[in-house]
Each structure stands twice: as structure tokens, then as C-alpha cells.
Design a protein around this motif. Structure first.
Motif, PDB file in Angstrom:
ATOM      1  N   ARG A   1     -14.152 -16.685  90.554  1.00 12.18           N
ATOM      2  CA  ARG A   1     -13.750 -18.094  90.565  1.00 12.18           C
ATOM      3  C   ARG A   1     -13.352 -18.549  91.957  1.00 12.18           C
ATOM      4  NH1 ARG A   1     -11.219 -21.461  87.234  1.00 12.18           N
ATOM      5  NH2 ARG A   1     -11.390 -22.760  89.099  1.00 12.18           N
ATOM      6  N   VAL A   2     -13.518 -19.849  92.209  1.00 11.75           N
ATOM      7  CA  VAL A   2     -12.899 -20.526  93.354  1.00 11.75           C
ATOM      8  C   VAL A   2     -12.285 -21.818  92.821  1.00 11.75           C
ATOM      9  CG1 VAL A   2     -14.414 -19.558  95.124  1.00 11.75           C
ATOM     10  CG2 VAL A   2     -15.071 -21.682  93.979  1.00 11.75           C
ATOM     11  N   GLY A   3     -11.476 -22.484  93.658  1.00 10.46           N
ATOM     12  CA  GLY A   3     -10.886 -23.768  93.260  1.00 10.46           C
ATOM     13  C   GLY A   3      -9.530 -23.592  92.600  1.00 10.46           C
ATOM     14  N   ASP A   4      -9.162 -24.576  91.779  1.00  8.48           N
ATOM     15  CA  ASP A   4      -7.846 -24.576  91.124  1.00  8.48           C
ATOM     16  C   ASP A   4      -7.839 -23.631  89.930  1.00  8.48           C
ATOM     17  OD1 ASP A   4      -6.450 -26.437  92.713  1.00  8.48           O
ATOM     18  OD2 ASP A   4      -7.615 -28.047  91.783  1.00  8.48           O
ATOM     19  N   ILE A   5      -6.849 -22.740  89.913  1.00  7.43           N
ATOM     20  CA  ILE A   5      -6.758 -21.730  88.866  1.00  7.43           C
ATOM     21  C   ILE A   5      -5.344 -21.760  88.283  1.00  7.43           C
ATOM     22  CG2 ILE A   5      -6.928 -19.239  88.423  1.00  7.43           C
ATOM     23  CD1 ILE A   5      -8.981 -19.117  90.650  1.00  7.43           C
ATOM     24  N   HIS A   6      -5.252 -21.563  86.990  1.00  9.22           N
ATOM     25  CA  HIS A   6      -3.959 -21.616  86.311  1.00  9.22           C
ATOM     26  C   HIS A   6      -3.666 -20.288  85.621  1.00  9.22           C
ATOM     27  CE1 HIS A   6      -5.096 -25.822  86.935  1.00  9.22           C
ATOM     28  NE2 HIS A   6      -3.797 -25.990  87.112  1.00  9.22           N
ATOM     29  N   PRO A   7      -2.375 -20.019  85.325  1.00  8.36           N
ATOM     30  CA  PRO A   7      -2.032 -18.751  84.687  1.00  8.36           C
ATOM     31  C   PRO A   7      -2.898 -18.478  83.456  1.00  8.36           C
ATOM     32  CG  PRO A   7      -0.047 -19.861  85.372  1.00  8.36           C
ATOM     33  CD  PRO A   7      -1.178 -20.821  85.628  1.00  8.36           C
ATOM     34  N   ASN A   8      -3.298 -17.244  83.349  1.00 14.34           N
ATOM     35  CA  ASN A   8      -4.151 -16.748  82.263  1.00 14.34           C
ATOM     36  C   ASN A   8      -5.645 -17.056  82.463  1.00 14.34           C
ATOM     37  OD1 ASN A   8      -4.139 -15.106  80.004  1.00 14.34           O
ATOM     38  ND2 ASN A   8      -4.264 -16.845  78.599  1.00 14.34           N
ATOM     39  N   ASP A   9      -5.989 -17.828  83.489  1.00 17.55           N
ATOM     40  CA  ASP A   9      -7.418 -18.055  83.785  1.00 17.55           C
ATOM     41  C   ASP A   9      -8.013 -16.782  84.384  1.00 17.55           C
ATOM     42  OD1 ASP A   9      -7.351 -20.708  83.064  1.00 17.55           O
ATOM     43  OD2 ASP A   9      -7.435 -21.496  85.119  1.00 17.55           O
ATOM     44  N   PRO A  10      -9.236 -16.433  84.025  1.00 15.85           N
ATOM     45  CA  PRO A  10      -9.889 -15.326  84.715  1.00 15.85           C
ATOM     46  C   PRO A  10     -10.214 -15.700  86.167  1.00 15.85           C
ATOM     47  CG  PRO A  10     -11.384 -16.338  83.137  1.00 15.85           C
ATOM     48  CD  PRO A  10     -10.065 -17.017  82.974  1.00 15.85           C
ATOM     49  N   ILE A  11     -10.000 -14.747  87.074  1.00 15.53           N
ATOM     50  CA  ILE A  11     -10.326 -14.949  88.495  1.00 15.53           C
ATOM     51  C   ILE A  11     -11.607 -14.200  88.841  1.00 15.53           C
ATOM     52  CG2 ILE A  11      -9.562 -14.566  90.876  1.00 15.53           C
ATOM     53  CD1 ILE A  11      -6.668 -14.609  89.825  1.00 15.53           C
ATOM     54  N   VAL A  12     -11.694 -12.971  88.355  1.00 17.91           N
ATOM     55  CA  VAL A  12     -12.871 -12.150  88.661  1.00 17.91           C
ATOM     56  C   VAL A  12     -13.270 -11.361  87.414  1.00 17.91           C
ATOM     57  CG1 VAL A  12     -11.433 -10.268  89.573  1.00 17.91           C
ATOM     58  CG2 VAL A  12     -13.812 -10.421  90.275  1.00 17.91           C
ATOM     59  N   ALA A  13     -14.565 -11.195  87.243  1.00 17.16           N
ATOM     60  CA  ALA A  13     -15.074 -10.403  86.116  1.00 17.16           C
ATOM     61  C   ALA A  13     -16.224  -9.546  86.636  1.00 17.16           C
ATOM     62  CB  ALA A  13     -15.556 -11.318  84.996  1.00 17.16           C
ATOM     63  N   ILE A  14     -16.125  -8.250  86.366  1.00 20.60           N
ATOM     64  CA  ILE A  14     -17.162  -7.309  86.815  1.00 20.60           C
ATOM     65  C   ILE A  14     -17.572  -6.453  85.626  1.00 20.60           C
ATOM     66  CG2 ILE A  14     -17.656  -5.337  88.330  1.00 20.60           C
ATOM     67  CD1 ILE A  14     -15.570  -6.454  90.281  1.00 20.60           C
ATOM     68  N   ALA A  15     -18.860  -6.280  85.439  1.00  9.61           N
ATOM     69  CA  ALA A  15     -19.341  -5.352  84.412  1.00  9.61           C
ATOM     70  C   ALA A  15     -20.452  -4.496  84.995  1.00  9.61           C
ATOM     71  CB  ALA A  15     -19.858  -6.104  83.189  1.00  9.61           C
ATOM     72  N   CYS A  16     -20.416  -3.209  84.651  1.00  4.84           N
ATOM     73  CA  CYS A  16     -21.467  -2.277  85.067  1.00  4.84           C
ATOM     74  C   CYS A  16     -21.992  -1.571  83.820  1.00  4.84           C
ATOM     75  CB  CYS A  16     -20.904  -1.226  86.031  1.00  4.84           C
ATOM     76  SG  CYS A  16     -20.356  -1.928  87.592  1.00  4.84           S
ATOM     77  N   TRP A  17     -23.293  -1.526  83.724  1.00  2.66           N
ATOM     78  CA  TRP A  17     -23.936  -0.857  82.591  1.00  2.66           C
ATOM     79  C   TRP A  17     -24.742   0.336  83.110  1.00  2.66           C
ATOM     80  CZ3 TRP A  17     -23.508  -6.194  82.903  1.00  2.66           C
ATOM     81  CH2 TRP A  17     -22.975  -6.846  81.787  1.00  2.66           C
ATOM     82  N   SER A  18     -24.623   1.449  82.408  1.00  4.53           N
ATOM     83  CA  SER A  18     -25.394   2.635  82.785  1.00  4.53           C
ATOM     84  C   SER A  18     -25.712   3.433  81.508  1.00  4.53           C
ATOM     85  CB  SER A  18     -24.597   3.496  83.770  1.00  4.53           C
ATOM     86  OG  SER A  18     -23.350   3.843  83.214  1.00  4.53           O
ATOM     87  N   ALA A  19     -26.523   4.479  81.675  1.00  6.96           N
ATOM     88  CA  ALA A  19     -26.869   5.298  80.513  1.00  6.96           C
ATOM     89  C   ALA A  19     -25.677   6.144  80.075  1.00  6.96           C
ATOM     90  CB  ALA A  19     -28.067   6.191  80.857  1.00  6.96           C
ATOM     91  N   HIS A  20     -24.858   6.582  81.068  1.00  9.39           N
ATOM     92  CA  HIS A  20     -23.714   7.449  80.778  1.00  9.39           C
ATOM     93  C   HIS A  20     -22.450   6.882  81.427  1.00  9.39           C
ATOM     94  CE1 HIS A  20     -26.579  10.285  79.153  1.00  9.39           C
ATOM     95  NE2 HIS A  20     -27.295  10.124  80.264  1.00  9.39           N
TER      96      HIS A  20
END
Lengths: 144, 75
Positions: free
Chosen positions: A85-104
Motif C-alpha cells: 500500500r501507499v497513501g493514507d492508511i488506518h489502523p487494521n488496514d493491510p500495508i503489505v501482503a506477500i505470498a509464495c507458492w512452491s511444491a514443498h
């Protein structure tokens, strides 16, 4: 490239599910590791009412793409998603989300941990907190 | 010759502007000196040239974009 910089709030869990469901190799996924950073309403014993997240748009776009490429070179990932995220953010808002998928599990877990640590120390984003006692630029990451 | 200079976050607020241009400069340190009346750069200041992290003594060239900013705090 699955990197996004958003100026509006988003649902990380929906984004993860959508990315997985629409992925051509979803049948090969054996492990998903995720990290979601959300805004706290406190810092340094003060109340934080909101936050302004500034960035260097051209450099952050390039940096997030580079991070994804580096993670894919270091680990055997089938898919990767980075949202910030950028800009105005409020408590409980997500700022960053990362997901990695693999076989193991190991590749997904290690890549996800590496991505959030590297992003925090290198990607050009800056937080300005609106605290009860006034506006305050955060100039140091927490230990972890 | 034109050098594009950018400031971000607390440095942008201290400078009072987000960007400016210079007609010539030899290094990032020279860009900083010309842009700030030779103010002492903050110890923790970061520098980027053309969107890549750089050092103050790195050379700059015609058309380069030089950015100065405080430690990053995303995530």
C-alpha cells in the motif's frame, strides 16, 4: 510479474485466493506461505491515529519486481505475489501482503521470510505516523 | 547538461520542495552540495542514481536522476 502498489485498501486473503485460483500451475502447489503486515494503532508508547505511506514510485516498482526475480532465482517457487500500500492508511488496514507458492514447504517459507525482511530494508517506502502528539516520520525498522 | 534531483519523505519536507534541476554536477555529493547550500548530509541519508542505490562519491552524468532520502521503512 506479480507485484502491485495500491493507493486504496485491499483484502490480502482475497488477493491470495484469487492469485492461486487463476494460476496455470495451481495443481502443482503443495505449499503456500504468506505474510501480511497491518497497521498498529500504537508505536513508542504513543497512539497512532493514521499513517501516510510515501514512496519513490519508479524505484519501488522496479525494486519489487527485482525482489520477486531474486526470490525466484534463490528458491524453487511456482508463484509469488507482492502487494504494498501507499497513501493514507488506518489502523487494521493491510500495508503489505506477500505470498509464495512452491511444491514443498521449505522454499515457500524461506522465500516469504526473506522477501519481507529484504523489502523492509531496501524498498523505498517511508511511513509518516499521525500520532496523538503530532506527525512523526518513522526512520528505523523494528527488530522483527 | 541537466541533472534531475529528487527528495523524499522527511528530507523533502526539510528542503521545502520535492525536486529541482541542476545544469551540471560531478558527483552525488556535488549534487547534494549545490542543492542545499553545502549543508552537512544526514548520517543515515540514502542516495539513488537512476533508481539504483549509490554512494555520495559516485559520478553523475547528463540526464541522470539523483535522489536523496532517509532510511526506508516500508512493510
Amino acid at each position: 510479474m506479480a507485484t502491485r502498489i495500491l493507493d486504496q485498501t485491499f483484502d490480502p486473503w482475497h488477493a491470495f485466493a484469487q492469485h492461486q485460483q487463476s494460476h496455470a500451475e495451481a495443481n502443482k502447489f503443495g505449499a503456500t506461505a504468506t505474510f501480511v503486515g497491518t497497521m498498529r494503532d500504537f508505536n513508542d508508547e504513543d497512539t497512532v491515529q493514521s499513517m501516510l505511506l510515501e514512496h519513490y514510485p519508479e524505484m519501488t516498482a522496479r525494486y519489487l519486481e527485482q525482489l520477486e526475480q531474486d526470490a525466484r532465482q534463490r528458491w524453487d517457487l511456482l508463484a509469488c505475489l507482492i502487494i504494498h500500500r501507499v497513501g493514507d492508511i488506518h489502523p487494521n488496514d493491510p500495508i503489505v501482503a506477500i505470498a509464495c507458492w512452491s511444491a514443498h514447504r521449505r522454499a515457500a517459507l524461506d522465500a516469504c521470510a526473506w522477501l519481507i525482511e529484504t523489502l523492509k530494508h531496501q524498498a523505498p517506502f517511508w511511513k509518516k505516523e499521525m500520532r496523538q502528539q503530532g506527525a512523526y516520520w518513522v526512520e528505523k525498522n523494528t527488530e522483527g | 547538461m541537466t541533472i534531475h534531483v529528487k527528495f523524499f519523505a522527511s528530507l523533502r519536507e526539510k528542503m521545502g520542495h520535492a525536486e529541482l534541476t541542476l545544469s551540471s554536477a560531478a558527483s552525488a555529493a556535488d549534487v547534494w552540495a549545490q542543492s542545499t547550500d553545502s549543508a552537512t548530509p544526514p548520517d543515515n541519508m540514502l542516495v539513488a542514481i537512476n533508481l539504483e542505490y549509490a554512494q555520495l562519491d559516485d559520478a553523475v552524468h547528463e540526464g541522470d536522476e539523483v535522489a536523496f532520502f532517509p532510511p526506508v521503512t516500508g512493510g
